[in-house]
Design an enzyme around this catalytic site. Structure first.
Site, PDB file in Angstrom:
ATOM      1  N   CYS A  19       0.823  -1.209   0.000  1.00 33.15           N
ATOM      2  CA  CYS A  19       0.000   0.000   0.000  1.00 33.15           C
ATOM      3  C   CYS A  19       0.864   1.270   0.000  1.00 33.15           C
ATOM      4  O   CYS A  19       1.425   1.611  -1.036  1.00 33.15           O
ATOM      5  CB  CYS A  19      -0.993  -0.038   1.146  1.00 33.15           C
ATOM      6  SG  CYS A  19      -2.463   0.932   0.760  1.00 33.15           S
TER       7      CYS A  19
ATOM      8  N   HIS B 290      -3.533  -5.130   0.637  1.00 28.95           N
ATOM      9  CA  HIS B 290      -2.993  -5.487   1.959  1.00 28.95           C
ATOM     10  C   HIS B 290      -2.949  -6.993   2.148  1.00 28.95           C
ATOM     11  O   HIS B 290      -3.851  -7.593   2.730  1.00 28.95           O
ATOM     12  CB  HIS B 290      -3.800  -4.820   3.074  1.00 28.95           C
ATOM     13  CG  HIS B 290      -3.532  -3.366   3.193  1.00 28.95           C
ATOM     14  ND1 HIS B 290      -2.612  -2.851   4.072  1.00 28.95           N
ATOM     15  CD2 HIS B 290      -4.029  -2.327   2.486  1.00 28.95           C
ATOM     16  CE1 HIS B 290      -2.567  -1.547   3.924  1.00 28.95           C
ATOM     17  NE2 HIS B 290      -3.412  -1.198   2.960  1.00 28.95           N
TER      18      HIS B 290
ATOM     19  N   GLU C  78      -1.120  -8.604   4.145  1.00 19.06           N
ATOM     20  CA  GLU C  78      -0.847  -8.992   5.536  1.00 19.06           C
ATOM     21  C   GLU C  78      -2.122  -9.394   6.257  1.00 19.06           C
ATOM     22  O   GLU C  78      -2.097 -10.100   7.274  1.00 19.06           O
ATOM     23  CB  GLU C  78      -0.133  -7.872   6.279  1.00 19.06           C
ATOM     24  CG  GLU C  78      -0.990  -6.691   6.720  1.00 19.06           C
ATOM     25  CD  GLU C  78      -1.243  -5.665   5.622  1.00 19.06           C
ATOM     26  OE1 GLU C  78      -1.050  -5.987   4.433  1.00 19.06           O
ATOM     27  OE2 GLU C  78      -1.673  -4.541   5.957  1.00 19.06           O
TER      28      GLU C  78
END
Ligand SMILES: N[C@@H](CCC(=O)NCCCC(=O)O)C(=O)O
Length: 257
Positions: free
Chosen positions: A112, A220, A222
């Site tokens: 990002c 994202h 993660e």
């Protein structure tokens, strides 16, 4: 020993008064549990860390997301109200660190804001608000709702057939979340866009000619990295690159003990 991944922090004011450096635990979890590396956060502040010592301390770098934007003067444009908030200290660490790490083949993964930092570090410019562009949709994080709703999968990303991301993900199309207002306007000369959202927003890049792992994604990974079929191969490949970097650094003389 596991490779050590440096995770850049964001600056926060806890309770609107207590200055802190922090990053989301999703990032440390993904680095440890999926990439198989030791996650260590470092301050995005040039007054307390130096680029050379960061390069020598870590085996790879994760450039995380963050609400503040890369300052437009880093890509030769004037600041406007549309550019929102900034974290100039993080800019001043991230951009030179990215350039130095990539040039020497030290693994770098951007997420990002980190995607935008890698793009800008290699000469790209950014749009301050992509939803205002003709034909684009709103990629911003929903302002309300649960974390699950904010990180919900919201659009496809289409990769270049046969490109690094298509090969890594073993698919030319994946589904991702989206929590960003900015995006790449003009890629720099070595910035290769390898994935796009349906509205043509750049979503995945690599640095052409980089001797090592130099990939970044606008979404994202993660979030739910342990279970997401798109996140897992990305963090696993990043971890493998960090392990290879660490192995190369421990020269035979050092191995002899
Ligand atoms: N500020 C940039 C990058 C957005 C980003 O990294 N979002 C993740 C953090 C979400 C949040 O805390 O708001 C942009 O807006 O494009």
């Amino acid at each position: 020993m596991r490779p050590i991944v440096g995770i850049i922090s964001n600056h926060y004011l806890i309770n609107d008064q207590y200055p802190a450096h922090a990053n989301g635990s999703m990032n440390t979890d993904a680095v440890s549990k999926v990439a198989g590396a030791m996650p260590l956060t470092f301050p995005g502040d040039p007054s307390v860390v130096g680029i050379d010592e960061l390069l020598e301390t870590f085996d790879g770098f994760l450039l995380t997301g963050g609400r503040p934007n890369v300052h437009p003067e880093e890509y030769g444009e004037a600041e406007t109200e549309a550019h929102g908030t900034f974290d100039r200290n993080r800019d001043r660490v991230a951009l030179p660190l990215i350039r130095a790490a990539v040039e020497r083949g030290q693994p770098v993964l951007g997420i990002c804001r980190g995607f935008q930092e890698i793009a800008v570090a290699f000469g790209s410019t950014l749009h301050p608000e992509i939803r205002d562009l003709p034909g684009r949709t709103n990629h911003r994080m929903p302002p309300d709702g649960t974390l699950e709703e904010k990180f919900a999968l919201r659009h496809d990303v289409h990769f270049t057939p046969g490109g690094p991301f298509a090969r890594l993900m073993r698919s030319e199309t994946v589904l991702t979340n989206t929590l960003h207002g900015q995006g790449i306007k003009q890629p720099g000369p070595r910035v290769r866009i390898d994935g796009w959202a349906p509205d043509e927003t750049p979503e995945a890049i690599f640095i052409d000619g980089a001797p090592g792992f130099a990939l970044a994604v606008q979404w994202h990974p993660e979030w739910n990295a342990d279970d997401d079929p798109v996140s897992r191969p990305l963090f696993e490949a990043f971890g493998d690159a960090c392990r290879a970097w660490r192995a190369e650094r421990s020269t035979p003389l050092q191995r002899a003990g």
